[in-house]
Each structure stands twice: as structure tokens, then as C-alpha cells.
Write an enzyme that holds these catalytic residues in place. Sequence first.
Site, PDB file in Angstrom:
ATOM      1  N   ASP A 125     -25.789  18.819 -35.248  1.00  0.00           N
ATOM      2  CA  ASP A 125     -26.238  18.131 -36.457  1.00  0.00           C
ATOM      3  C   ASP A 125     -25.725  18.860 -37.682  1.00  0.00           C
ATOM      4  O   ASP A 125     -26.122  19.993 -37.958  1.00  0.00           O
ATOM      5  CB  ASP A 125     -27.767  18.074 -36.493  1.00  0.00           C
ATOM      6  CG  ASP A 125     -28.300  17.089 -37.525  1.00  0.00           C
ATOM      7  OD1 ASP A 125     -27.542  16.737 -38.446  1.00  0.00           O
ATOM      8  OD2 ASP A 125     -29.456  16.678 -37.423  1.00  0.00           O
ATOM      9  N   ASP A 324     -21.835  13.084 -42.645  1.00  0.00           N
ATOM     10  CA  ASP A 324     -22.910  13.321 -41.676  1.00  0.00           C
ATOM     11  C   ASP A 324     -22.468  12.840 -40.301  1.00  0.00           C
ATOM     12  O   ASP A 324     -21.943  11.740 -40.161  1.00  0.00           O
ATOM     13  CB  ASP A 324     -24.183  12.580 -42.106  1.00  0.00           C
ATOM     14  CG  ASP A 324     -25.325  12.769 -41.121  1.00  0.00           C
ATOM     15  OD1 ASP A 324     -25.654  13.927 -40.824  1.00  0.00           O
ATOM     16  OD2 ASP A 324     -25.860  11.758 -40.633  1.00  0.00           O
TER      17      ASP A 324
END
Length: 443
Positions: A125, A324
Site C-alpha cells: 500500500d 495510489d
Amino acid sequence: MRTLHPLIISLLTYLLLLLSDLPSSGAGSGHDSQCGGADRGSTLRVFHVSSPCSPLKPPGGLSWEESVLRMQAEDQARLQFLTSLAGGVKSSVPIASGRQIVQSPTYVARVQIGTPEQTMLMALDTSNDAAWVPCSGCIGCASSTVFDPAKSTSFKAVGCQAAQCQQVPNPTCSGSACSFNMTYGGSSIAAGLFQDTFRLATDPVAEYTFGCIQKVTGTSAPPQGLLGLGRGPLSLVSQAQRLYKSTFSYCLPSFRSLSFSGSLRLGPAGQPIRIKYTPLLRNPRRSSLYYVNLMGIRVGRKVVDIPPEALAFNPTTGAGTVFDSGTVFTRLVEPAYVAVRDAFRARMRNATVSSLGGFDTCYSVPVLAPTITFMFAGMNMTLPMDNILIHSTAGSLSCLAMAAAPSNVNSVLNVIASMQQQNHRVLFDVPNSRLGVSREPCS
């Protein structure tokens, strides 16, 4: 029960087949040849969350209606998480509820922990910092694969007076050992703070600080843990700074790749030399996020007329643009998306537009899509058709694979998501405060 339009079923079939990544034979066990390749040097293989090699692949038996709800909820949950980070609000990662899979994040990689090593497939992440894994004796952990501290000779507790104890959420002391509690979507997590050796490909990182989960309520946590690639003090970027110089890159393969194995390359060595960069921007309220300056968007050769405030960076409100890895489809704040969508539709001339779930620009005729170019300070990122359109299995429906940020989360954030990043090498050079992008067929 209401039935779905055949075109919806067709597109959903395509998406689910792509994300489930099932080859023609022998897949599904997670132990076939495509999962067994070795990580080499400072490069790790990266698997999609839904590949046969991943412990996070979605459960079977969902109805079409549940599949629709899951797909619509996944990115929206991620946007809620990123919006809370961008605005400096203390929040956890929201996860789709019930039997829906974790959307955040989307990719996993092998990490060996302890002495001798125990292998975990940890979720990656770029918008999170800490690492944590389920440990033996954990109450409520979803995976049968857990880390057993008793089998590691290099495992040790982090004391209450250590600086790391102040960097975790809600720290507490049990004797002299540091513990913490956090929420993750619908789950509450209780963990102790410990250190052990993390081996990434062939590189050992001694005394890596991580959470050893002891109790979980709810079903939201990634089964084998999470490895944060953000810029905070507990992230891989910070903890392995001496080894990797706070530099890494990844290449995410196309949904169409059968092996669906990309790569995470750690450290400055072996990174592309011919690559264009844009400066990284820092939000002091949430320095973990990788902000960039998106100055404009071009559809074909035409620069789209977007209100400047829709793209402007504002650290107070969290507005701006981030890269992201956990969001699937690029989301733009509504004024920016509407302008891009309308310019895209104009290129399609008189073709009839339909909608499908969260996609509002779909066509039932063959589409020759224009390129879409994100114009960043210092570099352009031009997307070919495979990064722009999602197609139905029969080829009868094509949809623009972008959407407006959901209005009910009051998002001011533009997110460059994983589908638009696929088959690009994305390089995060934190010491020089820059992000690079170059085309690379990594499928």
C-alpha cells in the site's frame, strides 16, 4: 429478484475473469508454476489481489447483484480512506462490508520474516506506512498462515520508551512492552509492537518494527498482513532507508496478463535511466501520500478546459492529485471528470452513450478511443487504449474506465489509479522528491 441487463452481465463476466486471473488449466491452487517464481536481487514479484497466488482473492458464490455491489463499493471505500488521509483526519482504511473482499490495497508480495524465515504474502500500500502481520494464537485472524514468533530467534519486543511506540495509533504498555489498538474498516485490531528481520527478495532488513496482531474482530484485515510503502517513519521507505535510499519502483501488469505478475524494485540500482519526472509535493498534515502537481488533462490533442481549483494542491483541505496503488479506476473530482468525459464523448461523435454501474460513458459499437494525457509539472503521462477502456467479453460494450469522485465522501482528491498505471514503471524517488513514469510492458 430483479435481473440484470445482458450487457451488464457480459461486462461483469469479463471483469471478474480478468481479476480472477484463471489460466486455461491448472490454476486456482495458488501453488502452480506461476506462483513459484523466485524473487531476485532487490526485486520482488507483485501479484494482483485476485490472482490465484493471492490469499485475498474474492470468495466464490457471489450472485451477480452482489458482484455489482462489491465492484461499486470497492473504489468508493478506497476514496473515503484517501480523503480522510488527505484532510488529516485520523481514520482507518474503510473496507467493503459483509462478504465483500478487501479493496485496499490491490497487490501482494512475498516477505520472509524471522530467523529462520517464515513466508507471508503481505498486501502492498503506497498510501499506508506501518507493517503488521497475524501472529500465532491470534483470536479472530482470517488466515491459517500466521507468523509464529516462538520459532524466530531474532524476534524481540519494542519497549514503551522507544520512539516507535509513539508512532503507532493508541499506544499502551503491558509491562515494559508496547502495544497498540487500531481500526481497519469494519475490524478492530489489537497488536503488540515488535522487531524482527524482514527479508525482501534477497535483502535482509534487521530489526524491522511491525505489529504482531493478537486479536481481530471483523473480517476486514488483509489475511497475511500489510506492508506500508508510504513516507512515514514506520514505512519500508523509512525503515530500510540505508539499504534502499528511500527509492523504489513498481510495474503493474495488464489485467489481460495470464501470469499477472508485476515487480517491485527496491533501491536506486536498476531503475530506468531514461524516465521523466514530476516533483513530489508534501502535505505536512499527511506526509505519507504521494502528491504530484497535475496541471491539465488532454484528450487526443485537445487540452480540456478544467477549472484550476479542481486540480490545485491545497495541503489544508487535502486537495490535489495522488498516485495510489490501491484504487482500481482513476477518480477525478467532479468538475475535472465531467470535462474529460465530455471531451471524450465529443470524439465519439454521434455514438449512443449508455451507462453501466459506476461507468457512465459506455458504447455498444466498436470504439477507437483517443489517447488521454495527464499533464504533470515536468512530464506527461499518455495513456493508450488498454489503460482507458474496459471491454465486455463479447466485445459489444466498451466503457471509459474512469469516474468522478463519489459525492457522498466530499472528496477533493484526484487519484491516479492502478488500471491507468498498468504497464508503466512508476518510480518513487523520495530523497530527490520526485516521481517518474515510463512505459514498460511488464506483463
